[in-house]
Motif scaffolding. Sequence first.
Motif, PDB file in Angstrom:
ATOM      1  N   SER A  63      27.513  26.134  23.980  1.00  0.00           N
ATOM      2  CA  SER A  63      26.572  27.230  23.723  1.00  0.00           C
ATOM      3  C   SER A  63      27.093  28.583  24.199  1.00  0.00           C
ATOM      4  O   SER A  63      27.045  29.572  23.470  1.00  0.00           O
ATOM      5  CB  SER A  63      25.222  26.925  24.371  1.00  0.00           C
ATOM      6  N   GLY A  64      27.603  28.642  25.436  1.00  0.00           N
ATOM      7  CA  GLY A  64      28.096  29.910  25.947  1.00  0.00           C
ATOM      8  C   GLY A  64      29.353  30.387  25.250  1.00  0.00           C
ATOM      9  O   GLY A  64      29.537  31.589  25.039  1.00  0.00           O
ATOM     10  N   ILE A  65      30.213  29.454  24.868  1.00  0.00           N
ATOM     11  CA  ILE A  65      31.475  29.827  24.218  1.00  0.00           C
ATOM     12  C   ILE A  65      31.199  30.499  22.880  1.00  0.00           C
ATOM     13  O   ILE A  65      31.843  31.506  22.534  1.00  0.00           O
ATOM     14  CB  ILE A  65      32.364  28.582  24.028  1.00  0.00           C
ATOM     15  N   SER A  66      30.277  29.978  22.112  1.00  0.00           N
ATOM     16  CA  SER A  66      29.995  30.544  20.787  1.00  0.00           C
ATOM     17  C   SER A  66      29.563  31.999  20.890  1.00  0.00           C
ATOM     18  O   SER A  66      30.072  32.874  20.175  1.00  0.00           O
ATOM     19  CB  SER A  66      28.907  29.725  20.091  1.00  0.00           C
ATOM     20  N   MET A  67      28.629  32.292  21.788  1.00  0.00           N
ATOM     21  CA  MET A  67      28.164  33.670  21.942  1.00  0.00           C
ATOM     22  C   MET A  67      29.276  34.573  22.478  1.00  0.00           C
ATOM     23  O   MET A  67      29.417  35.729  22.052  1.00  0.00           O
ATOM     24  CB  MET A  67      26.945  33.724  22.848  1.00  0.00           C
ATOM     25  N   ALA A  68      30.090  34.041  23.399  1.00  0.00           N
ATOM     26  CA  ALA A  68      31.182  34.836  23.956  1.00  0.00           C
ATOM     27  C   ALA A  68      32.216  35.180  22.891  1.00  0.00           C
ATOM     28  O   ALA A  68      32.753  36.300  22.875  1.00  0.00           O
ATOM     29  CB  ALA A  68      31.838  34.081  25.109  1.00  0.00           C
ATOM     30  N   VAL A  69      32.514  34.244  21.996  1.00  0.00           N
ATOM     31  CA  VAL A  69      33.474  34.513  20.921  1.00  0.00           C
ATOM     32  C   VAL A  69      32.942  35.593  19.989  1.00  0.00           C
ATOM     33  O   VAL A  69      33.665  36.527  19.611  1.00  0.00           O
ATOM     34  CB  VAL A  69      33.785  33.221  20.147  1.00  0.00           C
ATOM     35  N   THR A  70      31.682  35.489  19.594  1.00  0.00           N
ATOM     36  CA  THR A  70      31.096  36.495  18.716  1.00  0.00           C
ATOM     37  C   THR A  70      31.170  37.881  19.340  1.00  0.00           C
ATOM     38  O   THR A  70      31.570  38.858  18.693  1.00  0.00           O
ATOM     39  CB  THR A  70      29.626  36.147  18.415  1.00  0.00           C
ATOM     40  N   LYS A  71      30.803  37.976  20.609  1.00  0.00           N
ATOM     41  CA  LYS A  71      30.800  39.270  21.293  1.00  0.00           C
ATOM     42  C   LYS A  71      32.211  39.819  21.454  1.00  0.00           C
ATOM     43  O   LYS A  71      32.464  41.002  21.205  1.00  0.00           O
ATOM     44  CB  LYS A  71      30.130  39.112  22.656  1.00  0.00           C
ATOM     45  N   THR A  72      33.155  38.964  21.852  1.00  0.00           N
ATOM     46  CA  THR A  72      34.523  39.423  22.096  1.00  0.00           C
ATOM     47  C   THR A  72      35.199  39.869  20.802  1.00  0.00           C
ATOM     48  O   THR A  72      35.856  40.924  20.760  1.00  0.00           O
ATOM     49  CB  THR A  72      35.346  38.306  22.758  1.00  0.00           C
ATOM     50  N   VAL A  73      35.061  39.075  19.750  1.00  0.00           N
ATOM     51  CA  VAL A  73      35.661  39.448  18.467  1.00  0.00           C
ATOM     52  C   VAL A  73      35.055  40.746  17.949  1.00  0.00           C
ATOM     53  O   VAL A  73      35.760  41.618  17.426  1.00  0.00           O
ATOM     54  CB  VAL A  73      35.472  38.304  17.438  1.00  0.00           C
ATOM     55  N   SER A  74      33.736  40.902  18.092  1.00  0.00           N
ATOM     56  CA  SER A  74      33.077  42.122  17.644  1.00  0.00           C
ATOM     57  C   SER A  74      33.588  43.343  18.411  1.00  0.00           C
ATOM     58  O   SER A  74      33.841  44.401  17.821  1.00  0.00           O
ATOM     59  CB  SER A  74      31.560  41.975  17.825  1.00  0.00           C
ATOM     60  N   GLU A  75      33.751  43.214  19.718  1.00  0.00           N
ATOM     61  CA  GLU A  75      34.242  44.340  20.519  1.00  0.00           C
ATOM     62  C   GLU A  75      35.674  44.698  20.165  1.00  0.00           C
ATOM     63  O   GLU A  75      36.019  45.882  20.038  1.00  0.00           O
ATOM     64  CB  GLU A  75      34.136  43.988  22.006  1.00  0.00           C
ATOM     65  N   PHE A  76      36.537  43.695  19.997  1.00  0.00           N
ATOM     66  CA  PHE A  76      37.924  43.973  19.623  1.00  0.00           C
ATOM     67  C   PHE A  76      38.011  44.613  18.237  1.00  0.00           C
ATOM     68  O   PHE A  76      38.857  45.485  18.001  1.00  0.00           O
ATOM     69  CB  PHE A  76      38.744  42.685  19.665  1.00  0.00           C
ATOM     70  N   SER A  77      37.134  44.189  17.328  1.00  0.00           N
ATOM     71  CA  SER A  77      37.127  44.796  15.987  1.00  0.00           C
ATOM     72  C   SER A  77      36.742  46.266  16.067  1.00  0.00           C
ATOM     73  O   SER A  77      37.323  47.115  15.381  1.00  0.00           O
ATOM     74  CB  SER A  77      36.153  44.041  15.085  1.00  0.00           C
ATOM     75  N   ALA A  78      35.757  46.582  16.916  1.00  0.00           N
ATOM     76  CA  ALA A  78      35.336  47.972  17.063  1.00  0.00           C
ATOM     77  C   ALA A  78      36.436  48.839  17.685  1.00  0.00           C
ATOM     78  O   ALA A  78      36.526  50.040  17.412  1.00  0.00           O
ATOM     79  CB  ALA A  78      34.067  48.045  17.919  1.00  0.00           C
ATOM     80  N   LEU A  79      37.281  48.216  18.514  1.00  0.00           N
ATOM     81  CA  LEU A  79      38.370  48.947  19.170  1.00  0.00           C
ATOM     82  C   LEU A  79      39.649  48.971  18.334  1.00  0.00           C
ATOM     83  O   LEU A  79      40.675  49.483  18.779  1.00  0.00           O
ATOM     84  CB  LEU A  79      38.679  48.320  20.534  1.00  0.00           C
ATOM     85  N   GLY A  80      39.593  48.371  17.134  1.00  0.00           N
ATOM     86  CA  GLY A  80      40.769  48.353  16.273  1.00  0.00           C
ATOM     87  C   GLY A  80      41.801  47.316  16.669  1.00  0.00           C
ATOM     88  O   GLY A  80      42.969  47.426  16.283  1.00  0.00           O
ATOM     89  N   ARG A  81      41.401  46.290  17.411  1.00  0.00           N
ATOM     90  CA  ARG A  81      42.333  45.249  17.854  1.00  0.00           C
ATOM     91  C   ARG A  81      41.993  43.902  17.207  1.00  0.00           C
ATOM     92  O   ARG A  81      41.882  42.882  17.879  1.00  0.00           O
ATOM     93  CB  ARG A  81      42.288  45.116  19.378  1.00  0.00           C
ATOM     94  N   ARG A  82      41.847  43.922  15.923  1.00  0.00           N
ATOM     95  CA  ARG A  82      41.558  42.673  15.219  1.00  0.00           C
ATOM     96  C   ARG A  82      42.724  41.696  15.287  1.00  0.00           C
ATOM     97  O   ARG A  82      42.554  40.505  15.019  1.00  0.00           O
ATOM     98  CB  ARG A  82      41.212  42.969  13.756  1.00  0.00           C
ATOM     99  N   ASP A  83      43.899  42.203  15.629  1.00  0.00           N
ATOM    100  CA  ASP A  83      45.061  41.320  15.730  1.00  0.00           C
ATOM    101  C   ASP A  83      44.910  40.308  16.869  1.00  0.00           C
ATOM    102  O   ASP A  83      45.614  39.296  16.897  1.00  0.00           O
ATOM    103  CB  ASP A  83      46.328  42.150  15.948  1.00  0.00           C
ATOM    104  N   LEU A  84      43.986  40.589  17.804  1.00  0.00           N
ATOM    105  CA  LEU A  84      43.762  39.662  18.909  1.00  0.00           C
ATOM    106  C   LEU A  84      42.778  38.553  18.575  1.00  0.00           C
ATOM    107  O   LEU A  84      42.582  37.644  19.391  1.00  0.00           O
ATOM    108  CB  LEU A  84      43.257  40.432  20.140  1.00  0.00           C
ATOM    109  N   THR A  85      42.175  38.610  17.398  1.00  0.00           N
ATOM    110  CA  THR A  85      41.171  37.605  17.030  1.00  0.00           C
ATOM    111  C   THR A  85      41.721  36.179  17.085  1.00  0.00           C
ATOM    112  O   THR A  85      41.062  35.287  17.632  1.00  0.00           O
ATOM    113  CB  THR A  85      40.602  37.908  15.631  1.00  0.00           C
ATOM    114  N   PRO A  86      42.908  35.892  16.526  1.00  0.00           N
ATOM    115  CA  PRO A  86      43.428  34.516  16.631  1.00  0.00           C
ATOM    116  C   PRO A  86      43.603  34.041  18.069  1.00  0.00           C
ATOM    117  O   PRO A  86      43.368  32.865  18.372  1.00  0.00           O
ATOM    118  CB  PRO A  86      44.768  34.587  15.889  1.00  0.00           C
TER     119      PRO A  86
END
Length: 513
Positions: A63-86
Motif C-alpha cells: 500500500s505505501g509503495i504504490s502511493m510513494a511511486v505515484t508521488k515520486t514519479v509525479s515530482e520528477f516529471s514536474a522537475l523535468g527528470r523523467r529519465d529517473l522513472t525507470p
Amino acid sequence: MIPTIRKKSVFYNAMLLTISASVLQLMGFFYRIALVRLAGAKAMGIHQLVMGAYSVLSALALSGISMAVTKTVSEFSALGRRDLTPSVVSSAQTLFFMLFCLAGVPFLFGSYAIAEGILGDLDTRKALLLLLPCLFLTGFENIYKSCFHGSKNVYPPIVSEISEQACRIFFVLSLLLLMRPADPADGAALIVLGMVFSEIVSVTLLTIFYRRLILRRSPVPAMVQSPLLFRIAGEALPIAVAGVAGNLIGSATTVLIPRQLIRFGMDSTAAMEAFGAVFGMTMPLLTLPSALLFPLTTVLVPRISQGAAAGNQGDVRRKAGKAIQVTGLVVCPATALMLAVGKPICTLLYDHPMAGDQMLFLAVSTLFAFYHSIFYCVLSGIGLQKRAALSNVMVGVSQLGVVFWLLPRYGLAGFAFGTAVCDIVGALLTGMWVKDRIQLSPQWKNWMATPFLSAALAGILCRMGYLKAIAMGFSPAVAVLAATAICGVSYLLGLRFQGIRFSRYLKKLLERA
C-alpha cells in the motif's frame, strides 16, 4: 458548443478512469452474481474471510509503495527528470520483493495456524495458500500502475484492469463450471486460483506498456539506486503501518462477525450464509458508486499535493470543494435508489432470501463512508497522512466495538446501525479537519442541500412508482426498471429546479478543473 477539454486536468483523467471503473464495476457485479449461484453463499463467506487476510498482506507489502511511486514519479516529471522513472520503478520493485519475503514466508509456514486460530475456519486454508502468488503478481502490477498514474498516463492501467477483470471472470467461472466443487472450501480456492491466472495477464500487459512507453524512451538505464530506495521506503513506511493497522482491525471485524452471529443464536452454517449475504451480496450493490468516486481519489491526491507544495491554497480549496460536491451529486441518488428498491434488486439478482437485509442502515453507512474517503484524500494531499490514517483507525476500532457489543445482542440490525453511526462520526471528524486546515468555507447548499433534497424527491417517487407497478400486476423486474428510470429522471429534474443543469456542470468541470 463542444467544450475545450484539458486532457491533463483532474476531472478529465478522473472521467477516463470513471468510465473504466464503471465497466469494471458492472462486470464485477454480474460476476459476483454468477459466483453466488455457482459457488454458493458459504463459499462466498469463506472467500470474504480469505480476502480479509489478503488485505492485511497487501497493506504491509504494497500500500505505501504504490502511493510513494505515484508521488515520486509525479515530482520528477514536474522537475523535468523523467529519465529517473525507470530507476524509481526498479527501486520500488526491489523494496516490494523484500517486504513480500518478510510477510510471505511466515504466512506460508503459518497458514494452518492462521486458518484455524485467526480466521476460525480450516476451510480457508486452501485459498490462503493461493494468496501468495496472487500478491506477488499484484505487487508488480500496482507498481507499474502507480508509475503510469504519476506520469499522467491513465490508458495502460485502464487497458490492464479491464483485461484483468475479463480474464478473471472467464477463468473463475470456467473453473467452477468444469470442477463443480461440492465443498465450499474448494469453491473458494478455485476463485483465488482464477484470480492468479488473471493477474498473470495483467502483469504481462503492463510490462509490455512499461517497456514501450517508458523504458525505451529513457536515456538512463533502470537501476536500483540507494537514495531512491530509502526515499520510497521513508514515504511508504508510515502509510504501510497505518494500512496494516486499519486492515488488521477490518480483518478482525470480518473474522468476528460469523462468531458473534453464532453467539446471537445462529448455527455455524446460517451465520456464514448471513455473513456472505451482507458482504458478498448487499455491500457490493451499495458500493457501486465507487466506480465513479475512486477514480477521482486516484488523481486528486497528487494534484492537491502539487497545489499545497506550491503554496496555492486557493487551488487546493477549489479542487477540494469540487470533489466534495461531485461526491454528493453521485452518492445521494444512488443511496436514494437503494433505500427505495434495494431489497427487490438484491432479490432479483441473487435469488437469496437474506440478500438486501438491513438495507436502510447499510445504505446510510455507505453514503457517509464515501464522504469520509474524499476527506481522507484531501488530508493526504495536504500532508496530513497521519491524521487521515488516524481517522481510519478510529472508525475501524469503533466498528470493532460494534461487533463485540451490539452484534451478539441485536444481530445484524445492531451491527448495521452501529456501523452507520461510526461512518457518520468519521465523515464529520475528517470534514472538520479539512475545513480547519485549508480554511475551507462550507458550501452547504451546493454540497449538501441540493443533492440531498433532489435525492429525497427521487427516492420517494421511485418507491411510489415501484409499488404502483407491482399493484398493477407488472413483474418485479419491470417494476424495478421503471422505478430506476423514475429515480434518475426525477433526480435530474430536482437538480434543475435548484439551478443545476448536470450537462453544463460536467462541461465546466472538464474545461476548468
